[in-house]
Design an enzyme around this catalytic site. Structure first.
Site, PDB file in Angstrom:
ATOM      1  N   CYS A 249       1.041  -1.165  -0.177  1.00  0.00           N
ATOM      2  CA  CYS A 249       0.096   0.029  -0.089  1.00  0.00           C
ATOM      3  C   CYS A 249       1.008   1.038   0.091  1.00  0.00           C
ATOM      4  CB  CYS A 249      -0.925  -0.205   1.329  1.00  0.00           C
ATOM      5  SG  CYS A 249      -1.999   1.428   1.365  1.00  0.00           S
TER       6      CYS A 249
ATOM      7  N   CYS B  36       0.751   4.730   7.377  1.00  0.00           N
ATOM      8  CA  CYS B  36       0.079   4.730   8.072  1.00  0.00           C
ATOM      9  C   CYS B  36       1.343   3.652   9.179  1.00  0.00           C
ATOM     10  CB  CYS B  36      -1.150   3.916   8.084  1.00  0.00           C
ATOM     11  SG  CYS B  36      -2.123   4.521   6.696  1.00  0.00           S
TER      12      CYS B  36
ATOM     13  N   CYS C 163       0.461   0.060  10.472  1.00  0.00           N
ATOM     14  CA  CYS C 163       0.170  -0.843   9.407  1.00  0.00           C
ATOM     15  C   CYS C 163       1.017  -1.823   8.803  1.00  0.00           C
ATOM     16  CB  CYS C 163      -1.000  -0.132   8.354  1.00  0.00           C
ATOM     17  SG  CYS C 163      -1.800  -1.312   7.377  1.00  0.00           S
TER      18      CYS C 163
ATOM     19  N   CYS D 210     -17.024  -8.529   5.841  1.00  0.00           N
ATOM     20  CA  CYS D 210     -15.968  -7.277   5.730  1.00  0.00           C
ATOM     21  C   CYS D 210     -15.036  -7.432   4.815  1.00  0.00           C
ATOM     22  CB  CYS D 210     -15.512  -6.663   6.785  1.00  0.00           C
ATOM     23  SG  CYS D 210     -16.997  -6.410   8.108  1.00  0.00           S
TER      24      CYS D 210
ATOM     25  N   CYS E  39     -19.754  -5.543   3.847  1.00  0.00           N
ATOM     26  CA  CYS E  39     -18.821  -4.093   4.192  1.00  0.00           C
ATOM     27  C   CYS E  39     -17.679  -4.006   3.358  1.00  0.00           C
ATOM     28  CB  CYS E  39     -18.878  -4.015   5.718  1.00  0.00           C
ATOM     29  SG  CYS E  39     -17.577  -2.804   6.147  1.00  0.00           S
TER      30      CYS E  39
ATOM     31  N   CYS F  14     -19.185   2.931   8.640  1.00  0.00           N
ATOM     32  CA  CYS F  14     -18.575   2.444   9.993  1.00  0.00           C
ATOM     33  C   CYS F  14     -17.293   3.077  10.343  1.00  0.00           C
ATOM     34  CB  CYS F  14     -17.990   0.836   9.662  1.00  0.00           C
ATOM     35  SG  CYS F  14     -17.185  -0.271  10.444  1.00  0.00           S
TER      36      CYS F  14
ATOM     37  N   ARG G 111     -17.793  -1.951  18.076  1.00  0.00           N
ATOM     38  CA  ARG G 111     -17.197  -3.302  17.813  1.00  0.00           C
ATOM     39  C   ARG G 111     -15.861  -3.270  18.507  1.00  0.00           C
ATOM     40  NH1 ARG G 111     -16.835  -2.864  12.574  1.00  0.00           N
ATOM     41  NH2 ARG G 111     -19.024  -3.632  12.752  1.00  0.00           N
TER      42      ARG G 111
HETATM   43  N1  SAM Z   1      -6.595   0.873   3.151  1.00  0.00           N
HETATM   44  C1  SAM Z   1      -7.869   1.217   3.962  1.00  0.00           C
HETATM   45  C2  SAM Z   1      -7.879   2.426   4.883  1.00  0.00           C
HETATM   46  O1  SAM Z   1      -6.751   2.509   5.266  1.00  0.00           O
HETATM   47  O2  SAM Z   1      -8.992   3.049   5.069  1.00  0.00           O
HETATM   48  C3  SAM Z   1      -8.680   0.004   4.302  1.00  0.00           C
HETATM   49  C4  SAM Z   1      -7.617  -0.957   4.965  1.00  0.00           C
HETATM   50  S1  SAM Z   1      -7.077  -0.455   6.730  1.00  0.00           S
HETATM   51  C5  SAM Z   1      -6.022  -2.038   7.013  1.00  0.00           C
HETATM   52  C6  SAM Z   1      -8.134  -0.388   7.701  1.00  0.00           C
HETATM   53  C7  SAM Z   1      -8.116  -0.194   9.341  1.00  0.00           C
HETATM   54  O3  SAM Z   1      -7.095  -1.237   9.887  1.00  0.00           O
HETATM   55  C8  SAM Z   1      -6.996   1.083   9.736  1.00  0.00           C
HETATM   56  O4  SAM Z   1      -7.699   2.154   9.299  1.00  0.00           O
HETATM   57  C9  SAM Z   1      -6.682   0.869  11.168  1.00  0.00           C
HETATM   58  O5  SAM Z   1      -7.730   1.208  12.016  1.00  0.00           O
HETATM   59  C10 SAM Z   1      -6.683  -0.763  11.125  1.00  0.00           C
HETATM   60  N2  SAM Z   1      -5.443  -1.246  11.361  1.00  0.00           N
HETATM   61  C11 SAM Z   1      -4.509  -1.562  10.405  1.00  0.00           C
HETATM   62  N3  SAM Z   1      -3.394  -1.923  11.033  1.00  0.00           N
HETATM   63  C12 SAM Z   1      -3.794  -2.090  12.410  1.00  0.00           C
HETATM   64  C13 SAM Z   1      -3.199  -2.533  13.477  1.00  0.00           C
HETATM   65  N4  SAM Z   1      -1.828  -3.035  13.479  1.00  0.00           N
HETATM   66  N5  SAM Z   1      -3.553  -2.716  14.556  1.00  0.00           N
HETATM   67  C14 SAM Z   1      -4.911  -2.178  14.824  1.00  0.00           C
HETATM   68  N6  SAM Z   1      -5.627  -1.692  13.789  1.00  0.00           N
HETATM   69  C15 SAM Z   1      -4.986  -1.640  12.730  1.00  0.00           C
HETATM   70 FE1  SF4 Z   2      -2.762   1.169   3.592  1.00  0.00          FE
HETATM   71 FE2  SF4 Z   2      -2.823   0.162   5.809  1.00  0.00          FE
HETATM   72 FE3  SF4 Z   2      -2.870   2.748   5.575  1.00  0.00          FE
HETATM   73 FE4  SF4 Z   2      -4.863   1.168   4.775  1.00  0.00          FE
HETATM   74  S1  SF4 Z   2      -4.125   1.513   7.064  1.00  0.00           S
HETATM   75  S2  SF4 Z   2      -3.993   2.925   3.702  1.00  0.00           S
HETATM   76  S3  SF4 Z   2      -3.657  -0.515   4.219  1.00  0.00           S
HETATM   77  S4  SF4 Z   2      -1.353   1.453   5.048  1.00  0.00           S
END
Ligand code: SAM
Ligand code: SF4
Ligand code: DTB
Length: 328
Positions: free
Chosen positions: A55, A59, A62, A99, A131, A191, A263
């Site tokens: 990606c 973040c 992530c 989801c 979702c 959500c 949730r």
């Molecule tokens: N890429 C899209 C986005 O960022 O909206 C959708 C997928 S992203 C993985 C969805 C959510 O997963 C993030 O907004 C975050 O809240 C959660 N998430 C990702 N990595 C995480 C982690 N290590 N621990 C807890 N929540 C996590």
């Molecule tokens: Fe990409 Fe993870 Fe950020 Fe979603 S949370 S935009 S999957 S880096």
């Protein structure tokens, strides 16, 4: 719209709720819960990563970001049939919402999006809520998802406006809010929630809940995630939060957004059963159900079934889970 729902929360008020002695806080949250939701019912939502890793966003929590090496195998968008097979397995195990998550910064029109639309209508045809979480979305894309039958769009604010820049530099808080507005305008349920345990302050946690509750309409579902620290990400060495911190966050969300489904999301594997039950007592009425979240683990199905059975908790099955009831 229910006029008793508030959209004008202040930080001082929310901090006072959040910091209330825990037994008093849980008692109050359970009272709000019972006034708005059936007791002893928890919705089971299954999660599938339909496009994994690589990606472009940074973040820091992530494991799917291309900016870090967290050892996640990159996979392009799954085929529609494989996704629907997985949805059917989840349904047969008792899930009422499916989801689907994609590691995209934003949705691009084209074959991939067309396939996601087919996944959405296929999941609805199975009699489940559908979702997706696909990153940023235009108003037109939101309308197309709605037409395909999408029940909910997940798009988390993740933390407070003030702390956001410490966690993510490749997009702004306002871009998150814009996508939420497109989802709302298209008539899809929202959500949106966030993560605790990323080094934010308690004021940041309360600030995030205020952003959610002060939206023109409360999100229909509010995921509260505890950070799952993954080695290789900038937050990979942080300690997991204590159960009681999740309980406070869930109770505060329940009191502020009485009608929303709250949730208990990522981080459940690090909680013992008693801590999870305290989260349900505090007003959580949904969990991710299935052995995997997107790339990390989740409590296994057998263990969850035993926990629910022993606790006398039954699956909450929303009316919208049936495709026939949502023909509009
Ligand atoms: N890429 C899209 C986005 O960022 O909206 C959708 C997928 S992203 C993985 C969805 C959510 O997963 C993030 O907004 C975050 O809240 C959660 N998430 C990702 N990595 C995480 C982690 N290590 N621990 C807890 N929540 C996590
Ligand atoms: Fe990409 Fe993870 Fe950020 Fe979603 S949370 S935009 S999957 S880096
Ligand atoms: C949400 O709030 N939590 C889910 C879902 N929405 C998409 C994601 C949790 C991801 C946890 C880390 C992982 O498994 O990669």
């Amino acid at each position: 719209m229910n006029s008793s729902l508030r959209h004008d929360w202040t930080l001082a008020e929310v901090r006072a709720i959040h910091d209330t002695p825990i037994l008093e806080l849980v008692y109050r949250a359970q009272g709000v819960h019972r006034a708005h939701h059936p007791e002893s019912k928890v919705q089971l939502c299954s999660l599938l990563s339909i496009k994994t890793g690589a990606c472009p966003e940074d973040c820091s929590y992530c494991p799917q970001s291309a900016h870090y090496d967290a050892g996640v195998e990159t996979e392009k968008l799954m085929g529609v049939e494989d996704v629907l097979r997985s949805a059917k397995t989840a349904r047969d195990a008792g899930a009422s919402r499916f989801c689907m998550g994609a590691a995209w910064r934003e949705v691009r029109d084209g074959d991939d999006f067309d396939n996601v639309l087919q996944m959405v209508s296929g999941v609805r045809d199975l009699g489940m809520e559908a979702c997706v979480t696909l990153g940023m979305l235009t108003d037109d894309q939101a309308v197309r998802l709605k037409r395909a039958g999408l029940t909910a769009y997940n798009h988390n604010l993740d933390t407070s406006r003030e702390f956001y820049g410490d966690i993510i530099s490749t997009r702004t808080y306002q871009e998150r809010l814009d996508t939420l507005a497109h989802v709302r305008d298209a008539g899809i349920t929202v959500c949106s929630g966030g993560i605790i345990g990323m080094g934010e302050s308690i004021d940041d946690r309360c600030g995030m809940l205020i952003e959610l509750a002060n939206l023109p309409k409360h999100p229909e579902s509010v995921p509260v995630n505890a950070l799952v620290p993954v080695k290789g990400t900038p937050l990979g060495d942080l300690e997991t939060v204590k159960g009681v911190e999740l309980v406070r966050m869930i109770a505060t969300a329940r009191i502020m957004m009485p009608e929303s489904v709250v949730r208990l999301s990522a981080g459940r594997s690090a909680l013992n059963e008693e801590a999870q039950l305290l989260c349900f007592m505090a007003g959580a009425n949904s969990v991710f159900y299935g052995d995997k979240l997107l790339t990390t683990g989740n409590p296994d199905v057998d263990g969850d079934q035993t926990m629910m059975r022993e606790a006398g908790i039954e699956p909450l099955i929303p009316e919208t889970a049936s495709a026939e009831t949502d023909a509009a």
